[in-house]
Motif scaffolding. Structure first.
Motif, PDB file in Angstrom:
ATOM      1  N   GLU A 105     -19.201   8.231  35.186  1.00  0.00           N
ATOM      2  CA  GLU A 105     -18.682   7.629  36.086  1.00  0.00           C
ATOM      3  C   GLU A 105     -20.538   6.813  36.788  1.00  0.00           C
ATOM      4  O   GLU A 105     -20.830   8.197  36.865  1.00  0.00           O
ATOM      5  CB  GLU A 105     -17.562   6.997  36.885  1.00  0.00           C
ATOM      6  CG  GLU A 105     -16.782   7.009  36.966  1.00  0.00           C
ATOM      7  CD  GLU A 105     -15.318   6.940  37.349  1.00  0.00           C
ATOM      8  OE1 GLU A 105     -15.804   7.836  38.718  1.00  0.00           O
ATOM      9  OE2 GLU A 105     -14.331   6.925  37.299  1.00  0.00           O
ATOM     10  N   LEU A 113     -19.010   2.492  38.479  1.00  0.00           N
ATOM     11  CA  LEU A 113     -18.841   1.711  37.423  1.00  0.00           C
ATOM     12  C   LEU A 113     -18.523   2.932  36.427  1.00  0.00           C
ATOM     13  O   LEU A 113     -19.642   3.512  36.720  1.00  0.00           O
ATOM     14  CB  LEU A 113     -20.014   0.319  36.394  1.00  0.00           C
ATOM     15  CG  LEU A 113     -20.371  -0.432  37.774  1.00  0.00           C
ATOM     16  CD1 LEU A 113     -21.485  -1.322  37.459  1.00  0.00           C
ATOM     17  CD2 LEU A 113     -18.470  -2.009  37.513  1.00  0.00           C
ATOM     18  N   HIS A 172     -19.047  -1.975  31.237  1.00  0.00           N
ATOM     19  CA  HIS A 172     -18.234  -1.437  32.618  1.00  0.00           C
ATOM     20  C   HIS A 172     -16.113  -2.084  31.249  1.00  0.00           C
ATOM     21  O   HIS A 172     -15.509  -1.152  31.401  1.00  0.00           O
ATOM     22  CB  HIS A 172     -18.257  -1.739  33.530  1.00  0.00           C
ATOM     23  CG  HIS A 172     -16.605  -1.512  34.283  1.00  0.00           C
ATOM     24  ND1 HIS A 172     -16.475   0.212  35.279  1.00  0.00           N
ATOM     25  CD2 HIS A 172     -15.395  -2.090  35.129  1.00  0.00           C
ATOM     26  CE1 HIS A 172     -14.831   0.127  35.754  1.00  0.00           C
ATOM     27  NE2 HIS A 172     -14.722  -0.871  35.493  1.00  0.00           N
TER      28      HIS A 172
END
Length: 228
Positions: A105, A113, A172
């Motif tokens: 992330e 994201l 994402h």
């Protein structure tokens, strides 16, 4: 430690730090790449023996093996990797819907994201081990399910496809698709999966290299048909 025992948090960190250490080559897989790689091997069209897939963990160069302190050190790390692999295998066998890819992330414009690229690179390395066998998936009902992994993991994609991965928000969204799609890819290959080693049953006794050749030449097998 039994191979069925999942890695503890401490052991996970130990393997992570080892792969990032100077004892491994710069091309060695990181934990997220390794997880993707093991996932492809675990759910793919053919079983692959560790002797084939393990060297790739250290890098594509055959000389990229880690600098082991001793045999015990090597056995310790290999054991952690094998248990990491078994975690993946057992999850798919017991509860495939609970499978979670090891994604990274990062924060972009104040939003957290998912960045699945390293995982996808690893997955695609696993695909490449049996590229010919994986090709059939593109003509199947689940072709669209593997496409997000291809977009983010393949070495090259079409120029017209670049727009699909040129923004962190799009990436994402692809990551969320991948997490949902992997169990379906597993189910696709499950009834088709080939064993790692196929047993060959001979109709006739095996001819020894020092036996007379069965072709009737009068020569030893090793110097006649066996020489081929």
């Amino acid at each position: 430690m039994h191979l069925e025992q999942p890695l503890s948090e401490k052991e996970f960190d130990e393997l992570d730090q080892f792969l990032l250490s100077d004892r491994c080559s710069d091309d060695a897989m990181t934990m997220d790449t390794l997880h993707g790689y093991l996932t492809a091997i675990a759910i793919g069209p053919e079983s692959i023996m560790p002797a084939e897939w393990l060297p790739m963990v250290w890098g594509e160069d055959e000389a990229a093996a880690p600098k082991w302190k001793n045999k015990r050190d090597e056995e310790r790390i290999v054991n952690l990797i094998m248990r990491f692999m078994n975690e993946v295998l057992i999850t798919f066998e017991v509860a495939p819907k609970d499978f979670e890819p090891l994604f990274c992330e990062h924060e972009v414009d104040g939003k957290v994201l998912i960045d699945p690229e390293a995982w996808c690179w690893g997955f695609w390395e696993g695909v490449e081990l049996r590229a010919g066998s994986w090709d059939a998936i593109w003509d199947s009902d689940v072709a669209e399910l593997i496409r997000p992994i291809y977009l983010l993991g393949a070495d090259e994609i079409e120029e017209t496809e670049l727009a699909e991965v040129d923004d962190p928000v799009k990436v994402h969204a692809l990551a969320l698709q991948i997490e949902a799609n992997v169990p379906a890819i597993y189910r696709h290959w499950l009834p088709l999966r080939k064993p790692a080693v196929e047993t060959i049953v001979r109709d006739e006794p095996k001819v020894g290299r020092n036996d007379d050749c069965t072709c009737g030449s009068g020569k030893k097998f090793k110097k006649c048909c066996g020489a081929e």
